[in-house]
Design a protein around this motif. Structure first.
Motif, PDB file in Angstrom:
ATOM      1  N   ILE A   5       0.841  -1.200   0.000  1.00  0.00           N
ATOM      2  CA  ILE A   5       0.000   0.000   0.000  1.00  0.00           C
ATOM      3  C   ILE A   5       0.875   1.248   0.000  1.00  0.00           C
ATOM      4  CG2 ILE A   5      -1.661   1.332   1.365  1.00  0.00           C
ATOM      5  CD1 ILE A   5      -2.876  -1.393   2.210  1.00  0.00           C
ATOM      6  N   VAL A   6       1.963   1.204   0.772  1.00  0.00           N
ATOM      7  CA  VAL A   6       2.912   2.320   0.780  1.00  0.00           C
ATOM      8  C   VAL A   6       3.495   2.516  -0.613  1.00  0.00           C
ATOM      9  CG1 VAL A   6       5.160   3.100   1.654  1.00  0.00           C
ATOM     10  CG2 VAL A   6       3.478   2.141   3.230  1.00  0.00           C
ATOM     11  N   ALA A   7       3.890   1.434  -1.262  1.00  0.00           N
ATOM     12  CA  ALA A   7       4.482   1.519  -2.599  1.00  0.00           C
ATOM     13  C   ALA A   7       3.499   2.107  -3.608  1.00  0.00           C
ATOM     14  CB  ALA A   7       4.948   0.136  -3.057  1.00  0.00           C
ATOM     15  N   ILE A  61      13.609  13.239  -8.237  1.00  0.00           N
ATOM     16  CA  ILE A  61      12.434  13.012  -7.378  1.00  0.00           C
ATOM     17  C   ILE A  61      12.221  11.514  -7.156  1.00  0.00           C
ATOM     18  CG2 ILE A  61       9.908  13.195  -7.284  1.00  0.00           C
ATOM     19  CD1 ILE A  61      10.250  15.965  -8.673  1.00  0.00           C
ATOM     20  N   PHE A  62      12.294  10.725  -8.220  1.00  0.00           N
ATOM     21  CA  PHE A  62      12.147   9.275  -8.081  1.00  0.00           C
ATOM     22  C   PHE A  62      13.293   8.678  -7.273  1.00  0.00           C
ATOM     23  CE2 PHE A  62       8.839   9.235 -11.346  1.00  0.00           C
ATOM     24  CZ  PHE A  62       8.050   8.174 -10.926  1.00  0.00           C
ATOM     25  N   ALA A  63      14.514   9.148  -7.503  1.00  0.00           N
ATOM     26  CA  ALA A  63      15.677   8.627  -6.773  1.00  0.00           C
ATOM     27  C   ALA A  63      15.529   8.875  -5.279  1.00  0.00           C
ATOM     28  CB  ALA A  63      16.962   9.263  -7.297  1.00  0.00           C
ATOM     29  N   ILE A  64      15.069  10.059  -4.916  1.00  0.00           N
ATOM     30  CA  ILE A  64      14.859  10.376  -3.492  1.00  0.00           C
ATOM     31  C   ILE A  64      13.791   9.464  -2.892  1.00  0.00           C
ATOM     32  CG2 ILE A  64      13.972  12.142  -1.913  1.00  0.00           C
ATOM     33  CD1 ILE A  64      15.395  14.220  -3.760  1.00  0.00           C
ATOM     34  N   ALA A  65      12.718   9.245  -3.621  1.00  0.00           N
ATOM     35  CA  ALA A  65      11.647   8.377  -3.118  1.00  0.00           C
ATOM     36  C   ALA A  65      12.145   6.943  -2.942  1.00  0.00           C
ATOM     37  CB  ALA A  65      10.450   8.419  -4.066  1.00  0.00           C
ATOM     38  N   ILE A  66      12.898   6.442  -3.906  1.00  0.00           N
ATOM     39  CA  ILE A  66      13.421   5.071  -3.814  1.00  0.00           C
ATOM     40  C   ILE A  66      14.415   4.970  -2.660  1.00  0.00           C
ATOM     41  CG2 ILE A  66      14.808   3.337  -5.025  1.00  0.00           C
ATOM     42  CD1 ILE A  66      13.458   4.395  -7.640  1.00  0.00           C
ATOM     43  N   TRP A  67      15.262   5.975  -2.519  1.00  0.00           N
ATOM     44  CA  TRP A  67      16.213   6.004  -1.403  1.00  0.00           C
ATOM     45  C   TRP A  67      15.470   5.995  -0.056  1.00  0.00           C
ATOM     46  CZ3 TRP A  67      16.725   9.677   2.428  1.00  0.00           C
ATOM     47  CH2 TRP A  67      17.833   9.528   3.262  1.00  0.00           C
ATOM     48  N   ALA A  68      14.450   6.841   0.056  1.00  0.00           N
ATOM     49  CA  ALA A  68      13.683   6.933   1.306  1.00  0.00           C
ATOM     50  C   ALA A  68      13.000   5.604   1.625  1.00  0.00           C
ATOM     51  CB  ALA A  68      12.657   8.060   1.218  1.00  0.00           C
ATOM     52  N   ASN A  72      13.926   3.101   4.811  1.00  0.00           N
ATOM     53  CA  ASN A  72      12.864   2.870   5.798  1.00  0.00           C
ATOM     54  C   ASN A  72      12.375   1.431   5.767  1.00  0.00           C
ATOM     55  OD1 ASN A  72      12.429   5.435   7.194  1.00  0.00           O
ATOM     56  ND2 ASN A  72      11.999   6.214   5.148  1.00  0.00           N
ATOM     57  N   GLY A  73      13.111   0.566   5.083  1.00  0.00           N
ATOM     58  CA  GLY A  73      12.798  -0.858   5.088  1.00  0.00           C
ATOM     59  C   GLY A  73      11.632  -1.284   4.226  1.00  0.00           C
ATOM     60  N   VAL A  74      11.236  -0.448   3.262  1.00  0.00           N
ATOM     61  CA  VAL A  74      10.136  -0.804   2.359  1.00  0.00           C
ATOM     62  C   VAL A  74      10.755  -1.238   1.027  1.00  0.00           C
ATOM     63  CG1 VAL A  74       7.961  -0.067   1.324  1.00  0.00           C
ATOM     64  CG2 VAL A  74       8.708   0.946   3.477  1.00  0.00           C
ATOM     65  N   GLY A  75      11.424  -2.383   1.057  1.00  0.00           N
ATOM     66  CA  GLY A  75      12.114  -2.871  -0.122  1.00  0.00           C
ATOM     67  C   GLY A  75      13.573  -2.468  -0.090  1.00  0.00           C
ATOM     68  N   GLY A 102      20.513  -3.578 -15.353  1.00  0.00           N
ATOM     69  CA  GLY A 102      20.402  -4.839 -14.633  1.00  0.00           C
ATOM     70  C   GLY A 102      21.487  -5.089 -13.606  1.00  0.00           C
ATOM     71  N   ASP A 103      22.452  -4.181 -13.476  1.00  0.00           N
ATOM     72  CA  ASP A 103      23.481  -4.392 -12.466  1.00  0.00           C
ATOM     73  C   ASP A 103      22.971  -4.106 -11.058  1.00  0.00           C
ATOM     74  OD1 ASP A 103      23.276  -1.714 -13.154  1.00  0.00           O
ATOM     75  OD2 ASP A 103      25.384  -1.271 -12.776  1.00  0.00           O
ATOM     76  N   ILE A 104      21.896  -3.337 -10.966  1.00  0.00           N
ATOM     77  CA  ILE A 104      21.214  -3.095  -9.697  1.00  0.00           C
ATOM     78  C   ILE A 104      19.762  -3.506  -9.890  1.00  0.00           C
ATOM     79  CG2 ILE A 104      20.504  -1.358  -8.021  1.00  0.00           C
ATOM     80  CD1 ILE A 104      22.947   0.287  -8.827  1.00  0.00           C
ATOM     81  N   THR A 105      19.238  -4.289  -8.957  1.00  0.00           N
ATOM     82  CA  THR A 105      17.862  -4.751  -9.094  1.00  0.00           C
ATOM     83  C   THR A 105      17.041  -4.404  -7.850  1.00  0.00           C
ATOM     84  OG1 THR A 105      18.499  -6.915  -8.244  1.00  0.00           O
ATOM     85  CG2 THR A 105      18.430  -6.671 -10.636  1.00  0.00           C
ATOM     86  N   PRO A 106      15.780  -4.020  -8.066  1.00  0.00           N
ATOM     87  CA  PRO A 106      14.916  -3.713  -6.925  1.00  0.00           C
ATOM     88  C   PRO A 106      14.349  -5.002  -6.328  1.00  0.00           C
ATOM     89  CG  PRO A 106      13.732  -3.361  -8.961  1.00  0.00           C
ATOM     90  CD  PRO A 106      15.134  -3.750  -9.340  1.00  0.00           C
ATOM     91  N   GLU A 107      14.138  -4.967  -5.023  1.00  0.00           N
ATOM     92  CA  GLU A 107      13.549  -6.113  -4.334  1.00  0.00           C
ATOM     93  C   GLU A 107      12.436  -5.627  -3.423  1.00  0.00           C
ATOM     94  OE1 GLU A 107      16.735  -8.112  -2.346  1.00  0.00           O
ATOM     95  OE2 GLU A 107      17.646  -8.773  -4.225  1.00  0.00           O
ATOM     96  N   GLY A 108      11.377  -6.390  -3.340  1.00  0.00           N
ATOM     97  CA  GLY A 108      10.265  -6.038  -2.470  1.00  0.00           C
ATOM     98  C   GLY A 108       9.368  -4.981  -3.105  1.00  0.00           C
ATOM     99  N   PRO A 109       8.647  -4.235  -2.293  1.00  0.00           N
ATOM    100  CA  PRO A 109       7.676  -3.258  -2.784  1.00  0.00           C
ATOM    101  C   PRO A 109       8.261  -2.135  -3.649  1.00  0.00           C
ATOM    102  CG  PRO A 109       7.256  -3.745  -0.487  1.00  0.00           C
ATOM    103  CD  PRO A 109       8.561  -4.386  -0.833  1.00  0.00           C
ATOM    104  N   ILE A 110       9.570  -1.904  -3.550  1.00  0.00           N
ATOM    105  CA  ILE A 110      10.197  -0.878  -4.394  1.00  0.00           C
ATOM    106  C   ILE A 110      10.012  -1.219  -5.874  1.00  0.00           C
ATOM    107  CG2 ILE A 110      12.460   0.002  -5.133  1.00  0.00           C
ATOM    108  CD1 ILE A 110      13.239   0.326  -2.280  1.00  0.00           C
ATOM    109  N   ARG A 111       9.839  -2.480  -6.176  1.00  0.00           N
ATOM    110  CA  ARG A 111       9.637  -2.886  -7.583  1.00  0.00           C
ATOM    111  C   ARG A 111       8.448  -2.181  -8.208  1.00  0.00           C
ATOM    112  NH1 ARG A 111       9.160  -9.116  -7.298  1.00  0.00           N
ATOM    113  NH2 ARG A 111       7.892  -8.427  -5.558  1.00  0.00           N
ATOM    114  N   VAL A 112       7.407  -1.953  -7.430  1.00  0.00           N
ATOM    115  CA  VAL A 112       6.224  -1.238  -7.941  1.00  0.00           C
ATOM    116  C   VAL A 112       6.606   0.179  -8.346  1.00  0.00           C
ATOM    117  CG1 VAL A 112       3.953  -0.306  -7.321  1.00  0.00           C
ATOM    118  CG2 VAL A 112       4.602  -2.614  -6.587  1.00  0.00           C
TER     119      VAL A 112
END
Length: 145
Positions: A5-7, A61-68, A72-75, A102-112
């Motif tokens: 839901i957060v994602a 803006i997207f980079a900051i959101a993904i970093w945050a 905060n443990g959401v992916g 592909g050298d960095i991959t998202p895991e968890g809700p960050i994928r959304v």
């Protein structure tokens, strides 16, 4: 479920922010360029610079959101190097432009959020291309008496 839901909420906010930013940049840029009355070369340089800087800001803006979210443990991000701000910026560029190295991959809700970033980037890049074409057509059109 809560992380998902957060994602989705973060994604919706990012879409709204980027669409608004892009609209305002193109709208104000068109107004400034039409009032400027400078030569074709200067007008096109201004258009391309404005568009480039707008895309760059949207990527940030997207980079900051993904970093945050990651901090905060959401992916998380995994791969080569994922600890510095530059790594999140690099990953955001690859996602926004749909390059997807592909050298960095998202895991968890960050994928959304990353998937939404790719779709948003594709949409906004196409919008910029259309705007550039219409601007070129307007300023390069032969003058009529």
């Amino acid at each position: 479920m809560e992380e998902l839901i957060v994602a989705f909420s973060v994604s919706a906010l990012l879409i709204a922010a980027c669409l608004y930013l892009h609209f305002k940049a193109l709208r104000n840029g068109a107004r400034i360029i039409s009032e400027l009355g400078a030569g074709v070369r200067r007008q096109m340089l201004l258009v391309m610079t404005m568009i480039f800087l707008t895309h760059l800001l949207e990527i940030v803006i997207f980079a900051i959101a993904i970093w945050a979210m990651a901090h905060n443990g959401v992916g998380s991000l995994s791969g080569a190097h994922t600890s510095t701000v530059a790594d999140f910026f690099y990953f955001s560029i690859a996602s926004y432009t749909t390059l997807g190295i592909g050298d960095i991959t998202p895991e968890g809700p960050i994928r959304v959020v990353v998937g939404i970033e790719a779709l948003t980037g594709l949409l906004l890049i196409a919008w910029s291309a259309s705007f550039t074409y219409l601007t070129m057509e307007r300023i390069w059109a032969p003058e009529t008496d």
